[in-house]
Design a protein around this motif. Structure first.
Motif, PDB file in Angstrom:
ATOM      1  N   ASN A  10       8.097  -3.544   7.790  1.00  0.00           N
ATOM      2  CA  ASN A  10       6.917  -4.411   7.837  1.00  0.00           C
ATOM      3  C   ASN A  10       5.893  -3.999   6.791  1.00  0.00           C
ATOM      4  O   ASN A  10       5.306  -4.841   6.115  1.00  0.00           O
ATOM      5  CB  ASN A  10       6.289  -4.402   9.233  1.00  0.00           C
ATOM      6  N   ARG A  11       5.669  -2.707   6.645  1.00  0.00           N
ATOM      7  CA  ARG A  11       4.726  -2.217   5.626  1.00  0.00           C
ATOM      8  C   ARG A  11       5.211  -2.570   4.223  1.00  0.00           C
ATOM      9  O   ARG A  11       4.425  -2.970   3.367  1.00  0.00           O
ATOM     10  CB  ARG A  11       4.538  -0.714   5.741  1.00  0.00           C
ATOM     11  N   LEU A  12       6.511  -2.415   3.986  1.00  0.00           N
ATOM     12  CA  LEU A  12       7.062  -2.743   2.669  1.00  0.00           C
ATOM     13  C   LEU A  12       6.953  -4.240   2.380  1.00  0.00           C
ATOM     14  O   LEU A  12       6.633  -4.641   1.253  1.00  0.00           O
ATOM     15  CB  LEU A  12       8.515  -2.278   2.574  1.00  0.00           C
ATOM     16  N   LYS A  13       7.205  -5.058   3.384  1.00  0.00           N
ATOM     17  CA  LYS A  13       7.091  -6.500   3.197  1.00  0.00           C
ATOM     18  C   LYS A  13       5.642  -6.901   2.922  1.00  0.00           C
ATOM     19  O   LYS A  13       5.377  -7.791   2.104  1.00  0.00           O
ATOM     20  CB  LYS A  13       7.626  -7.243   4.422  1.00  0.00           C
ATOM     21  N   ARG A  14       4.707  -6.232   3.580  1.00  0.00           N
ATOM     22  CA  ARG A  14       3.291  -6.507   3.349  1.00  0.00           C
ATOM     23  C   ARG A  14       2.923  -6.148   1.905  1.00  0.00           C
ATOM     24  O   ARG A  14       2.252  -6.914   1.208  1.00  0.00           O
ATOM     25  CB  ARG A  14       2.430  -5.718   4.328  1.00  0.00           C
ATOM     26  N   ALA A  15       3.396  -4.987   1.440  1.00  0.00           N
ATOM     27  CA  ALA A  15       3.130  -4.567   0.064  1.00  0.00           C
ATOM     28  C   ALA A  15       3.779  -5.541  -0.921  1.00  0.00           C
ATOM     29  O   ALA A  15       3.183  -5.884  -1.949  1.00  0.00           O
ATOM     30  CB  ALA A  15       3.636  -3.144  -0.167  1.00  0.00           C
ATOM     31  N   GLU A  16       4.978  -5.993  -0.595  1.00  0.00           N
ATOM     32  CA  GLU A  16       5.667  -6.962  -1.450  1.00  0.00           C
ATOM     33  C   GLU A  16       4.845  -8.251  -1.561  1.00  0.00           C
ATOM     34  O   GLU A  16       4.679  -8.815  -2.648  1.00  0.00           O
ATOM     35  CB  GLU A  16       7.052  -7.257  -0.877  1.00  0.00           C
ATOM     36  N   ALA A  41      -5.219  -1.294  -3.589  1.00  0.00           N
ATOM     37  CA  ALA A  41      -4.877  -1.462  -2.171  1.00  0.00           C
ATOM     38  C   ALA A  41      -3.382  -1.268  -1.944  1.00  0.00           C
ATOM     39  O   ALA A  41      -2.969  -0.612  -0.979  1.00  0.00           O
ATOM     40  CB  ALA A  41      -5.318  -2.844  -1.684  1.00  0.00           C
ATOM     41  N   VAL A  42      -2.558  -1.811  -2.845  1.00  0.00           N
ATOM     42  CA  VAL A  42      -1.108  -1.652  -2.724  1.00  0.00           C
ATOM     43  C   VAL A  42      -0.733  -0.184  -2.891  1.00  0.00           C
ATOM     44  O   VAL A  42       0.057   0.359  -2.115  1.00  0.00           O
ATOM     45  CB  VAL A  42      -0.354  -2.529  -3.758  1.00  0.00           C
ATOM     46  N   ARG A  43      -1.314   0.466  -3.892  1.00  0.00           N
ATOM     47  CA  ARG A  43      -1.014   1.878  -4.122  1.00  0.00           C
ATOM     48  C   ARG A  43      -1.407   2.720  -2.913  1.00  0.00           C
ATOM     49  O   ARG A  43      -0.651   3.594  -2.488  1.00  0.00           O
ATOM     50  CB  ARG A  43      -1.739   2.374  -5.378  1.00  0.00           C
ATOM     51  N   SER A  44      -2.552   2.437  -2.341  1.00  0.00           N
ATOM     52  CA  SER A  44      -3.004   3.175  -1.162  1.00  0.00           C
ATOM     53  C   SER A  44      -2.042   2.989   0.010  1.00  0.00           C
ATOM     54  O   SER A  44      -1.709   3.949   0.714  1.00  0.00           O
ATOM     55  CB  SER A  44      -4.404   2.709  -0.776  1.00  0.00           C
ATOM     56  N   SER A  45      -1.586   1.777   0.195  1.00  0.00           N
ATOM     57  CA  SER A  45      -0.644   1.482   1.276  1.00  0.00           C
ATOM     58  C   SER A  45       0.667   2.236   1.084  1.00  0.00           C
ATOM     59  O   SER A  45       1.208   2.831   2.025  1.00  0.00           O
ATOM     60  CB  SER A  45      -0.394  -0.029   1.330  1.00  0.00           C
ATOM     61  N   ILE A  46       1.198   2.216  -0.133  1.00  0.00           N
ATOM     62  CA  ILE A  46       2.455   2.910  -0.435  1.00  0.00           C
ATOM     63  C   ILE A  46       2.276   4.415  -0.276  1.00  0.00           C
ATOM     64  O   ILE A  46       3.131   5.104   0.308  1.00  0.00           O
ATOM     65  CB  ILE A  46       2.946   2.559  -1.854  1.00  0.00           C
ATOM     66  N   ASN A  47       1.163   4.953  -0.772  1.00  0.00           N
ATOM     67  CA  ASN A  47       0.907   6.389  -0.636  1.00  0.00           C
ATOM     68  C   ASN A  47       0.828   6.803   0.832  1.00  0.00           C
ATOM     69  O   ASN A  47       1.337   7.853   1.222  1.00  0.00           O
ATOM     70  CB  ASN A  47      -0.377   6.784  -1.359  1.00  0.00           C
ATOM     71  N   SER A  48       0.205   5.964   1.636  1.00  0.00           N
ATOM     72  CA  SER A  48       0.112   6.246   3.068  1.00  0.00           C
ATOM     73  C   SER A  48       1.498   6.277   3.703  1.00  0.00           C
ATOM     74  O   SER A  48       1.821   7.180   4.489  1.00  0.00           O
ATOM     75  CB  SER A  48      -0.752   5.187   3.743  1.00  0.00           C
ATOM     76  N   MET A  49       2.319   5.309   3.354  1.00  0.00           N
ATOM     77  CA  MET A  49       3.676   5.265   3.894  1.00  0.00           C
ATOM     78  C   MET A  49       4.482   6.481   3.452  1.00  0.00           C
ATOM     79  O   MET A  49       5.240   7.044   4.233  1.00  0.00           O
ATOM     80  CB  MET A  49       4.361   3.976   3.462  1.00  0.00           C
ATOM     81  N   MET A  50       4.309   6.885   2.193  1.00  0.00           N
ATOM     82  CA  MET A  50       5.010   8.071   1.700  1.00  0.00           C
ATOM     83  C   MET A  50       4.580   9.307   2.496  1.00  0.00           C
ATOM     84  O   MET A  50       5.413  10.135   2.874  1.00  0.00           O
ATOM     85  CB  MET A  50       4.720   8.281   0.208  1.00  0.00           C
ATOM     86  N   GLY A  51       3.291   9.422   2.759  1.00  0.00           N
ATOM     87  CA  GLY A  51       2.786  10.562   3.527  1.00  0.00           C
ATOM     88  C   GLY A  51       3.370  10.607   4.924  1.00  0.00           C
ATOM     89  O   GLY A  51       3.752  11.671   5.421  1.00  0.00           O
ATOM     90  N   ILE A  52       3.462   9.471   5.559  1.00  0.00           N
ATOM     91  CA  ILE A  52       4.028   9.398   6.911  1.00  0.00           C
ATOM     92  C   ILE A  52       5.507   9.782   6.881  1.00  0.00           C
ATOM     93  O   ILE A  52       5.983  10.533   7.734  1.00  0.00           O
ATOM     94  CB  ILE A  52       3.810   7.997   7.515  1.00  0.00           C
ATOM     95  N   ALA A  53       6.238   9.267   5.892  1.00  0.00           N
ATOM     96  CA  ALA A  53       7.670   9.585   5.783  1.00  0.00           C
ATOM     97  C   ALA A  53       7.881  11.080   5.546  1.00  0.00           C
ATOM     98  O   ALA A  53       8.764  11.702   6.150  1.00  0.00           O
ATOM     99  CB  ALA A  53       8.304   8.769   4.661  1.00  0.00           C
TER     100      ALA A  53
END
Length: 86
Positions: A10-16, A41-53
């Motif tokens: 869902n996060r990836l689809k939102r970023a897409e 905003a996209v970079r922040s979202s991806i960075n957040s997801m990377m941190g969680i992973a």
């Protein structure tokens, strides 16, 4: 903190979707500052997801340690490399 596959997708689809919106902004010659704001905003979202992973990887290493010390060390090194790469 735990992120399941559905949440990640869902996060990836939102970023897409955000990226498609940015493409449209570029095509429409919108203001540079607006485009950069959306890119940030996209970079922040991806960075957040990377941190969680990465946090999940580290958590798994701690909660499910290997009986083999060299394997456990390799797993931790892999997690550290992910943090550094980020």
């Amino acid at each position: 903190m735990e992120m399941n596959k559905k949440n990640m997708l869902n996060r990836l689809k939102r970023a897409e979707g955000q990226l498609r919106g940015i493409q449209k902004m570029v095509e429409e010659d919108q203001e540079c500052i607006d485009i950069v704001t959306q890119l940030s905003a996209v970079r922040s979202s991806i960075n957040s997801m990377m941190g969680i992973a990465i946090a999940q990887k580290v958590k798994a290493c701690i909660e499910e340690p290997s009986d083999d010390p060299s394997l456990q060390e390799a797993r931790l090194e892999e997690a550290i490399k992910l943090i550094i790469k980020k």
